[in-house]
Design a protein around this motif. Structure first.
Motif, PDB file in Angstrom:
ATOM      1  N   LEU A 425       0.746  -1.217   0.016  1.00  0.00           N
ATOM      2  CA  LEU A 425       0.117   0.040  -0.086  1.00  0.00           C
ATOM      3  C   LEU A 425       1.005   1.245  -0.018  1.00  0.00           C
ATOM      4  O   LEU A 425       0.205   2.401  -0.216  1.00  0.00           O
ATOM      5  N   GLU A 426       2.232   1.120   0.291  1.00  0.00           N
ATOM      6  CA  GLU A 426       3.146   2.401   0.339  1.00  0.00           C
ATOM      7  C   GLU A 426       2.859   3.191  -0.948  1.00  0.00           C
ATOM      8  O   GLU A 426       2.990   4.425  -1.201  1.00  0.00           O
ATOM      9  N   ILE A 427       3.082   2.549  -2.058  1.00  0.00           N
ATOM     10  CA  ILE A 427       2.831   2.856  -3.539  1.00  0.00           C
ATOM     11  C   ILE A 427       1.361   3.295  -3.805  1.00  0.00           C
ATOM     12  O   ILE A 427       1.460   3.663  -5.102  1.00  0.00           O
ATOM     13  N   HIS A 428       0.346   2.926  -3.188  1.00  0.00           N
ATOM     14  CA  HIS A 428      -0.829   2.977  -3.768  1.00  0.00           C
ATOM     15  C   HIS A 428      -1.323   4.474  -3.325  1.00  0.00           C
ATOM     16  O   HIS A 428      -0.912   5.166  -2.566  1.00  0.00           O
ATOM     17  N   ASP A 429      -2.073   5.017  -4.405  1.00  0.00           N
ATOM     18  CA  ASP A 429      -3.105   6.168  -4.087  1.00  0.00           C
ATOM     19  C   ASP A 429      -4.241   5.907  -3.576  1.00  0.00           C
ATOM     20  O   ASP A 429      -5.236   5.419  -4.237  1.00  0.00           O
ATOM     21  N   PRO A 430      -4.594   5.960  -2.222  1.00  0.00           N
ATOM     22  CA  PRO A 430      -5.835   5.646  -1.680  1.00  0.00           C
ATOM     23  C   PRO A 430      -7.216   6.167  -2.205  1.00  0.00           C
ATOM     24  O   PRO A 430      -8.090   5.949  -2.088  1.00  0.00           O
ATOM     25  N   ASP A 431      -6.963   7.525  -2.946  1.00  0.00           N
ATOM     26  CA  ASP A 431      -8.155   8.041  -3.414  1.00  0.00           C
ATOM     27  C   ASP A 431      -8.372   7.583  -4.792  1.00  0.00           C
ATOM     28  O   ASP A 431      -9.609   8.150  -5.251  1.00  0.00           O
ATOM     29  N   LYS A 432      -7.633   6.648  -5.491  1.00  0.00           N
ATOM     30  CA  LYS A 432      -7.861   6.580  -6.737  1.00  0.00           C
ATOM     31  C   LYS A 432      -7.776   5.249  -6.956  1.00  0.00           C
ATOM     32  O   LYS A 432      -8.771   4.493  -7.673  1.00  0.00           O
ATOM     33  N   SER A 458     -12.337   0.587   4.059  1.00  0.00           N
ATOM     34  CA  SER A 458     -13.042   1.080   3.054  1.00  0.00           C
ATOM     35  C   SER A 458     -12.847   2.486   2.970  1.00  0.00           C
ATOM     36  O   SER A 458     -13.166   3.058   1.750  1.00  0.00           O
ATOM     37  N   GLY A 459     -12.407   3.186   3.994  1.00  0.00           N
ATOM     38  CA  GLY A 459     -12.472   4.560   3.793  1.00  0.00           C
ATOM     39  C   GLY A 459     -13.488   5.447   3.372  1.00  0.00           C
ATOM     40  O   GLY A 459     -14.822   5.187   3.608  1.00  0.00           O
ATOM     41  N   SER A 460     -13.172   6.069   2.644  1.00  0.00           N
ATOM     42  CA  SER A 460     -14.438   7.250   1.871  1.00  0.00           C
ATOM     43  C   SER A 460     -14.874   6.440   0.585  1.00  0.00           C
ATOM     44  O   SER A 460     -14.345   5.419   0.247  1.00  0.00           O
ATOM     45  N   GLN A 461     -15.852   6.819  -0.129  1.00  0.00           N
ATOM     46  CA  GLN A 461     -16.134   6.604  -1.404  1.00  0.00           C
ATOM     47  C   GLN A 461     -15.198   6.614  -2.463  1.00  0.00           C
ATOM     48  O   GLN A 461     -15.465   6.132  -3.426  1.00  0.00           O
ATOM     49  N   LYS A 462     -14.164   7.505  -2.308  1.00  0.00           N
ATOM     50  CA  LYS A 462     -13.275   7.668  -3.345  1.00  0.00           C
ATOM     51  C   LYS A 462     -12.245   6.459  -3.296  1.00  0.00           C
ATOM     52  O   LYS A 462     -11.655   6.380  -4.570  1.00  0.00           O
TER      53      LYS A 462
END
Length: 789
Positions: A425-432, A458-462
């Motif tokens: 997940l370090e290289i993930h963009d959590p918003d996309k 699951s965080g936000s809808q983004k």
């Protein structure tokens, strides 16, 4: 009388039902042989099944007079047509049921549609250009307009069942390019079928008379299925699956509506797909349909259907160079149109060339609705001569036979390109970027903590999330002593058709409740194996599903008095092996709380804000813990604080700039980050990562950040005890910074080294806290580890 009896027996033996049954049996047996033979060459199942049909068909064994007489009955065509109709109804309903609607919604529809229609439009153009030549060479009498329409549909069409089966066989159905190809093939197939149905309706003047009735019937069936599914899901909580009568009711509605559509001279493929697409995906109704239909469809219906495509291949029509030339032209037109159109679109969308070529060959797979375009469904449009029908059929079969092996070859060649690129997940963009995760449980006990963490991630809808839940079941060795059934121990009893006993029932019910409350669809699977090899099932599933994280339960569980009780040692062994061999990041959840209930369980339905903390000492695992925290912090009911532990010697400059009311801290102090120091012994990678995190999340107020300055492990332990009751979840990296003076010797001995120094300390029975602990290990990359060390 004896002669009459022999004739009657012969007539009873040589009947269409018997010959169809023998065809099916022969196709299944021979296809298994070809599958074993071609599997080593990387060829998928549909190719083996088509070859099995070729062997039994007029090109192969049916050249023998007795075999031909047995297989080709004068009244057998109607039986085959009805059998094929029921096959199409069942597997198109299943395809709709398994279609990933959220993936379509959250991805660019323009991209998927462009891939779908890129090759189709080029095929339409060349189909129109060559239809006059083909009409003359195939010796079709008149009906030029209808023939032109059929040729255009043949060149534009892609068979989604073949694409789906091929992707599943080659294990790229969960990759980005695999899902893109599947959705694109479904779009172009439904479009071609809709055009074909419209042509049929216009020709028969039934657009308004029956077309509206068919649409209204489908809408009614969709609503009935919705209420039936809800009712069946709530009807009996003690059942894992629906009863056969309940299943029969649902399938009867689907088949009944499809039969009405066929009676109205339309094609029912779109109807069955839409009904399956709109069927409620959660609950035991959908779970039962997928469980029951998957086995029959993938092991019986589709092999027979693909085999029957090859069975109709009649090589005797390739008896002249003119006929061979027609087939070659059709094959080259199809391949050329699909590849050129797809490459044009991929170039515009900036998709790499090798992926574009792969997509082009995938979109050239034929063999489903093509048979309808030239078969019985088109009889009301035009009359096909044996030559025209067979030559078009041969070109359809050859297209699939060519494209299937080419796709398999390209898959092997570009295996690294199509592998899982998101292993941490370090290289993930959590918003996309989508988060795919595999959570594992042995029973219902840790399920509340697991599902709470899924909800938090699951965080936000983004931030889209695709969670899988795997029930790990130990396959016990057979008992060799002669004892009665009632004398067996409780844990030695196995469930009737599934392993796991009543645990599966409780897990399914908990997952259904979770999906109902959070609207997050959790796909439940099972792995049954000996404890020594159970980790292989976890790692293989994680690789096949292309997940970024694996979530495991801790082998200990909290008692009522707050102490940690040791569970099965095999669970701990499996966790240790998964940590060593996992193809992605791994998290181990230690469920703690008040009265054994995790403190962050309220995320499932409460509006209460939960306070969580991420402890950062440095190193790749701690950075991965921060990466997990980025997604958790996006949840509206989470208040996350990142606590960074630093040597007290590095705080001299900062301490001089702080106000005096912080100077009376004995064991260290919390200070708000004002700047990241440079030129000290702190790892530059950690500083760069935290700097980006601070600028993006802390300055916006989404995450809190504090620093804790300590001199040694004793002060670290004291600081952790001070905050032990402040947070409902602690997130910490497994490795930390290795032999750091801040953590070395934090406890007298390590009980669970697989949790790391800090994780083991927080999970210890001597450290009684109310918050659960999530220990994170980043996916190991050899070069990266050397750099970080």
């Amino acid at each position: 009388m004896d002669a009459t009896h022999r004739i009657a027996c012969q007539e009873n033996l040589f009947n269409p039902l018997t010959s169809m049954g023998m065809q099916v049996s022969g196709i299944l047996v021979i296809s298994h042989f070809f599958h074993l033979l071609l599997k080593g060459l990387g060829q998928p199942g549909p190719i083996a099944q088509i070859f099995a049909g070729l062997v039994l068909g007029p090109t192969g064994l049916s050249n023998i007079h007795l075999v031909n007489r047995f297989f080709y009955q004068s009244t057998g065509a109607d039986f085959y047509e009805v059998f094929g109709l029921f096959c199409r109804i069942i597997f198109m309903f299943l395809i709709g049921l398994e279609t990933d609607i959220p993936y379509i919604r959250r991805n660019n529809v323009v991209v998927v549609t462009a891939i779908a229609f890129g090759g189709a439009i080029i095929g339409m153009i060349f189909g129109l250009a060559t239809s006059a030549f083909l009409h003359h060479e195939l010796e079709v009498q008149d009906q030029k307009t209808m023939f032109m329409a059929i040729i255009v549909l043949l060149l534009a069409y892609t068979a989604s069942p073949v694409v789906i089966r091929l992707a599943a066989e080659l294990k790229f159905d969960t990759s980005d390019i695999g899902r893109l190809a599947i959705i694109s093939s479904l779009i172009i197939e439904m479009t071609c079928l809709a055009i074909f149905n419209l042509i049929l309706a216009i020709h028969a003047n039934k657009v308004y008379k029956y077309g509206v009735y068919c649409v209204l019937l489908d809408v009614v069936i969709i609503f009935i299925n919705k209420y039936l599914a809800d009712w069946f899901n709530k009807r009996d909580h003690n059942q894992k699956y629906l009863k056969n009568t309940e299943l029969f009711v649902i399938l009867s509605l689907v088949i009944g509506s499809a039969m009405y559509v066929e009676w109205a001279s339309f094609n029912s493929i779109i109807s069955c797909f839409v009904i399956g697409l709109m069927f409620p995906k959660q609950g035991k109704a959908a779970r039962t349909l997928i469980h029951k239909l998957n086995f029959s469809v993938h092991n019986f219906i589709l092999p027979v259907y693909f085999g029957y495509i090859g069975f109709q291949f009649n090589g005797r029509f390739l008896n002249s160079w003119n006929n061979v030339l027609i087939v070659v032209i059709m094959v080259l037109l199809s391949i050329g149109c699909k590849i050129s159109g797809t490459l044009i679109v991929c170039r515009y969308l900036k998709i790499p060339l090798n992926k574009g070529v792969l997509l082009g060959f995938i979109m050239n797979l034929k063999g489903h609705a093509d048979l309808l375009f030239i078969g019985s469904s088109s009889k009301i449009l035009m009359t096909w001569s044996p030559k025209s029908y067979n030559l078009l059929l041969i070109s359809i079969v050859i297209n699939t036979i060519i494209s299937g092996p080419v796709v398999a070859l390209l898959m092997r060649k570009h295996e690294n390109l199509l592998g899982n690129m998101h292993t941490e997940l370090e290289i993930h963009d959590p918003d996309k970027e989508e988060l795919r995760m595999l959570a594992c449980v042995y029973g219902p006990r840790p399920l509340s903590a697991i599902l709470s963490l899924v909800s938090a991630l699951s965080g936000s809808q983004k931030a889209p999330i695709t969670p899988y839940l795997m029930q790990l079941i130990e396959l016990l060795p057979k008992r060799r002593t002669n004892v009665s059934y009632h004398e067996l121990e409780a844990d030695e009893l196995s469930d009737e058709e599934d392993y796991g006993g009543n645990d599966a029932l409780e897990i399914n019910e908990a997952v259904d409740n979770f999906t109902s409350e959070t609207k997050i669809l959790v796909r439940v699977t099972k792995a049954v194996s000996s404890i020594a090899t159970l980790y292989e099932d976890v790692c293989n599933s994680a690789e096949d599903l292309r997940v970024s994280i694996i979530l495991l339960p801790f082998h200990k569980h909290q008692r009522i008095d707050g102490k940690m009780d040791i569970g099965k040692e095999g669970i701990r062994t499996t966790n240790q092996k998964v940590l060593r061999h996992a193809p992605c990041s791994v998290g181990i959840i230690v469920s703690r709380g008040i009265d054994g209930v995790p403190g962050f369980l309220q995320l499932l339905g409460s509006d209460t804000v939960q306070h969580m903390a991420t402890l950062f000492f440095g190193g790749p695992d701690d950075r991965e813990a921060i990466a997990w925290s980025r997604r958790i912090a996006a949840h509206p009911h989470v208040n996350l604080t990142v606590i960074r532990f630093l040597p007290a010697s590095s705080s001299s400059n900062v301490r001089n700039s702080q106000i005096d009311d912080s100077s009376d801290e004995d064991d260290g102090m919390f200070v708000t980050l004002s700047r990241l120091e440079k030129g000290n012994d702190i790892n530059e990678i950690d500083n760069a990562f935290l700097s980006e995190f601070y600028n993006r999340y802390v300055t916006s107020g989404q995450v809190g950040y504090v620093e804790k300055y300590v001199n040694n492990a004793a002060q670290t332990a004291a600081a952790l005890k001070d905050i032990g009751d402040m947070y409902s979840l602690f997130i910490v990296g497994k490795g930390g910074r290795g032999n750091s003076p801040l953590t070395t010797g934090i406890c007298d001995w390590e009980e669970c080294p697989e949790l790391g120094t800090i994780g083991d300390f927080l999970a210890s029975s001597d450290f009684n806290i109310n918050g659960s602990v999530l220990v994170v290990q980043q996916h190991r990359h050899a070069k990266k580890d050397v750099l970080d060390d």
